[in-house]
Design a protein around this motif. Structure first.
Motif, mmCIF file in Angstrom:
data_model
loop_
_atom_site.group_PDB
_atom_site.id
_atom_site.type_symbol
_atom_site.label_atom_id
_atom_site.label_comp_id
_atom_site.label_asym_id
_atom_site.label_seq_id
_atom_site.Cartn_x
_atom_site.Cartn_y
_atom_site.Cartn_z
ATOM 1 N N LEU A 142 30.650 51.952 48.813
ATOM 2 C CA LEU A 142 31.727 51.025 48.084
ATOM 3 C C LEU A 142 32.615 51.782 47.431
ATOM 4 O O LEU A 142 34.133 51.083 47.278
ATOM 5 N N SER A 143 32.863 53.065 47.319
ATOM 6 C CA SER A 143 34.028 54.119 46.781
ATOM 7 C C SER A 143 35.021 53.652 47.485
ATOM 8 O O SER A 143 35.106 54.015 49.325
ATOM 9 N N GLY A 144 36.170 53.392 47.162
ATOM 10 C CA GLY A 144 37.404 53.276 48.315
ATOM 11 C C GLY A 144 37.769 52.277 48.145
ATOM 12 O O GLY A 144 38.681 51.565 49.102
ATOM 13 N N ARG A 145 36.241 50.605 48.292
ATOM 14 C CA ARG A 145 36.568 49.384 48.839
ATOM 15 C C ARG A 145 37.243 48.745 47.782
ATOM 16 O O ARG A 145 37.179 49.274 46.875
ATOM 17 N N THR A 146 37.669 47.685 48.174
ATOM 18 C CA THR A 146 38.212 46.639 47.278
ATOM 19 C C THR A 146 37.240 45.183 47.280
ATOM 20 O O THR A 146 36.820 44.832 47.645
ATOM 21 N N VAL A 147 37.276 45.555 45.648
ATOM 22 C CA VAL A 147 36.323 44.045 45.414
ATOM 23 C C VAL A 147 37.590 43.013 44.635
ATOM 24 O O VAL A 147 37.996 43.665 43.793
ATOM 25 N N GLY A 148 37.299 41.837 44.787
ATOM 26 C CA GLY A 148 37.398 40.576 44.202
ATOM 27 C C GLY A 148 37.831 39.874 43.419
ATOM 28 O O GLY A 148 35.999 39.520 44.197
ATOM 29 N N LEU A 149 37.496 39.128 41.917
ATOM 30 C CA LEU A 149 36.843 39.494 41.393
ATOM 31 C C LEU A 149 37.976 38.116 40.980
ATOM 32 O O LEU A 149 38.507 37.614 40.437
ATOM 33 N N VAL A 150 36.797 37.307 41.093
ATOM 34 C CA VAL A 150 37.206 35.496 41.303
ATOM 35 C C VAL A 150 37.058 35.704 39.611
ATOM 36 O O VAL A 150 36.095 34.603 39.367
ATOM 37 N N GLY A 151 38.033 34.963 38.366
ATOM 38 C CA GLY A 151 37.567 35.017 37.244
ATOM 39 C C GLY A 151 37.292 36.158 36.595
ATOM 40 O O GLY A 151 36.382 37.053 36.266
ATOM 41 N N LEU A 152 38.685 36.416 34.818
ATOM 42 C CA LEU A 152 38.638 37.798 34.409
ATOM 43 C C LEU A 152 38.207 37.823 32.686
ATOM 44 O O LEU A 152 39.001 37.636 31.923
ATOM 45 N N GLY A 153 37.429 36.431 32.394
ATOM 46 C CA GLY A 153 36.313 36.459 31.270
ATOM 47 C C GLY A 153 36.412 37.443 31.095
ATOM 48 O O GLY A 153 36.054 38.729 31.294
ATOM 49 N N THR A 154 35.177 37.366 29.491
ATOM 50 C CA THR A 154 34.643 38.696 29.142
ATOM 51 C C THR A 154 33.617 39.659 30.248
ATOM 52 O O THR A 154 33.954 40.783 30.423
ATOM 53 N N ILE A 155 33.040 38.646 31.333
ATOM 54 C CA ILE A 155 32.078 38.897 32.522
ATOM 55 C C ILE A 155 32.852 39.659 33.594
ATOM 56 O O ILE A 155 32.446 40.691 34.352
ATOM 57 N N GLY A 156 33.493 39.045 33.575
ATOM 58 C CA GLY A 156 34.542 39.852 34.656
ATOM 59 C C GLY A 156 35.360 40.774 34.648
ATOM 60 O O GLY A 156 35.441 41.983 35.161
ATOM 61 N N LEU A 157 35.723 41.095 32.946
ATOM 62 C CA LEU A 157 36.394 41.956 33.070
ATOM 63 C C LEU A 157 35.368 43.367 32.797
ATOM 64 O O LEU A 157 36.270 44.507 33.244
ATOM 65 N N ARG A 158 34.614 43.041 32.214
ATOM 66 C CA ARG A 158 33.464 43.556 32.408
ATOM 67 C C ARG A 158 32.911 44.250 33.325
ATOM 68 O O ARG A 158 32.429 46.007 33.741
ATOM 69 N N LEU A 159 32.772 43.413 34.371
ATOM 70 C CA LEU A 159 32.540 44.140 36.009
ATOM 71 C C LEU A 159 33.067 44.740 36.783
ATOM 72 O O LEU A 159 33.556 46.212 37.318
ATOM 73 N N ALA A 160 34.801 44.238 36.188
ATOM 74 C CA ALA A 160 36.336 45.096 36.751
ATOM 75 C C ALA A 160 36.136 46.531 36.288
ATOM 76 O O ALA A 160 36.227 48.164 36.942
ATOM 77 N N ARG A 161 35.688 46.811 34.687
ATOM 78 C CA ARG A 161 35.916 48.003 33.883
ATOM 79 C C ARG A 161 34.688 49.238 35.082
ATOM 80 O O ARG A 161 34.688 50.306 35.642
ATOM 81 N N ILE A 162 33.830 48.579 35.676
ATOM 82 C CA ILE A 162 32.276 49.529 36.088
ATOM 83 C C ILE A 162 33.065 49.445 37.297
ATOM 84 O O ILE A 162 32.866 50.825 37.628
ATOM 85 N N CYS A 163 33.276 48.932 38.042
ATOM 86 C CA CYS A 163 34.199 49.291 39.809
ATOM 87 C C CYS A 163 34.899 50.162 39.527
ATOM 88 O O CYS A 163 35.069 50.984 40.433
ATOM 89 N N HIS A 164 36.019 49.827 39.070
ATOM 90 C CA HIS A 164 37.812 51.061 38.569
ATOM 91 C C HIS A 164 35.775 52.327 38.129
ATOM 92 O O HIS A 164 36.853 53.002 38.721
ATOM 93 N N ALA A 165 35.313 52.381 37.675
ATOM 94 C CA ALA A 165 34.081 53.759 37.032
ATOM 95 C C ALA A 165 34.222 54.191 38.954
ATOM 96 O O ALA A 165 33.663 55.612 38.634
ATOM 97 N N MET A 166 33.685 53.146 39.547
ATOM 98 C CA MET A 166 33.423 53.185 40.981
ATOM 99 C C MET A 166 33.820 53.567 42.071
ATOM 100 O O MET A 166 33.958 53.927 43.240
ATOM 101 N N ASP A 167 35.369 53.718 41.779
ATOM 102 C CA ASP A 167 36.764 54.252 42.826
ATOM 103 C C ASP A 167 36.423 53.044 42.972
ATOM 104 O O ASP A 167 37.420 53.552 44.691
#
Length: 315
Positions: A142-167
């Motif tokens: 998953l490192s270097g891949r693109t994750v697309g989040l549909v919905g950026l509320g509290t849950i989406g933002l939290r997962l975004a932070r995790i995915c960003h930390a995974m590069d």
């Protein structure tokens, strides 16, 4: 002493911390699988001032059976099981426990994403059957891949932070989100479909986005895309997803919510390789149980206080 006003809980229990907040009320439990007719009967018997929704749905007839009802509070973030237009017409507040289960759901979405990318379920089954597939298996990094989040509320933002930390590169769509972190690229849905290696759904279910992931949209996604849904099952056209899994257009899907719940047996997803299922438990952890109960209880108390203010002003 006057009779304490009732709070109807569409479930079998509440966290002790929530019950402490509601200590001035009489708590009525509807059980683990309440039907609308059960709730209607209980509402008619107890005339609750508030309803805390854990399971089942709250249609207009339940509200009509409780003339004192002033607030319906969700024990979680999704309010699609509550007839909100009916509530508004009856001057009943509908509130959600926003953010109370964000950590739990984001972690579960990550677990499903990793299980799909790393083939955890089929490899586990093969190992238990005595096989050793090291020479033939390759998983997805998953490192270097693109994750697309549909919905950026509290849950989406939290997962975004995790995915960003995974590069991972993080893109997301949410017309209501503002002040996003710099590592999230805000894009339209067409860009999510075209660019995401992993799509994770974190939006509410509405009439406008029902079956958002349908045959046409899935065909526009990247071949082999991973789909994760910890939001609402109605966002996905289930027969279309099954076809896309079987054709390889969708590489794997991790699903925690379904169009009809509980999932009936047999179901078209049962036994299908490439689909990982869990019974809508993304937000079910010990900590989230307490957090959601506290949030729902506080929402009830606050809404009843607001409802009481106009009455006091008339006195």
């Amino acid at each position: 002493m006057s009779k304490r006003p009732a709070i109807l809980v569409t479930g079998a229990d509440l966290a002790p911390e929530a019950l402490q907040i509601l200590r001035d009320f009489s708590i009525v439990y509807a059980g683990k699988t309440p039907r609308p007719e059960d709730l209607t009967a209980l509402a008619r018997e107890h005339d609750p001032v508030g309803i805390i929704v854990r399971y089942g749905s709250v249609p207009a007839e339940v509200m009509d059976a409780a003339p004192s009802l002033r607030v319906i509070a969700k024990h979680g973030s999704g309010t699609d099981t509550i007839d909100k237009p009916a509530a508004a017409a009856r001057n009943i507040e509908v509130l959600a426990a926003i953010g109370a289960n964000a950590a739990a759901v984001a972690e579960h979405a990550l677990a499903l994403m990793l299980a799909c990318a790393k083939s955890i379920v089929p490899l586990d089954a093969r190992m238990h059957a005595g096989h050793w597939d090291k020479a033939t298996h390759k998983s997805v990094e998953l490192s270097g891949r693109t994750v697309g989040l549909v919905g950026l509320g509290t849950i989406g933002l939290r997962l975004a932070r995790i995915c960003h930390a995974m590069d991972m590169r993080v893109i997301g769509f949410d017309p209501y989100a503002g002040n996003l972190p710099e590592y999230i690229d805000a894009v339209d849905l067409d860009t999510v479909w075209a660019q995401a290696d992993v799509i994770s759904l974190h939006c509410p279910l509405t009439d406008d986005n029902r079956k958002l992931l349908n045959t046409e949209v899935l065909a526009r996604c990247k071949p082999g895309v991973i789909l994760v849904n910890t939001a609402r099952g109605g966002l996905v056209d289930e027969p279309a997803l099954l076809d896309a899994i079987r054709s390889g257009q969708v590489g794997a899907a991790g699903l925690d919510s379904f169009a009809v719940e509980p999932m009936a047996a047999p179901h078209i997803f049962h036994g299908q390789p490439g689909i990982i299922l869990s019974p809508h438990i993304g937000g079910v952890t010990s900590a989230a149980y307490v957090n959601m109960g506290i949030a729902a209880a506080r929402n009830v108390v606050a809404a009843l206080a607001r409802a009481r203010q106009p009455e006091l002003a008339k006195q």
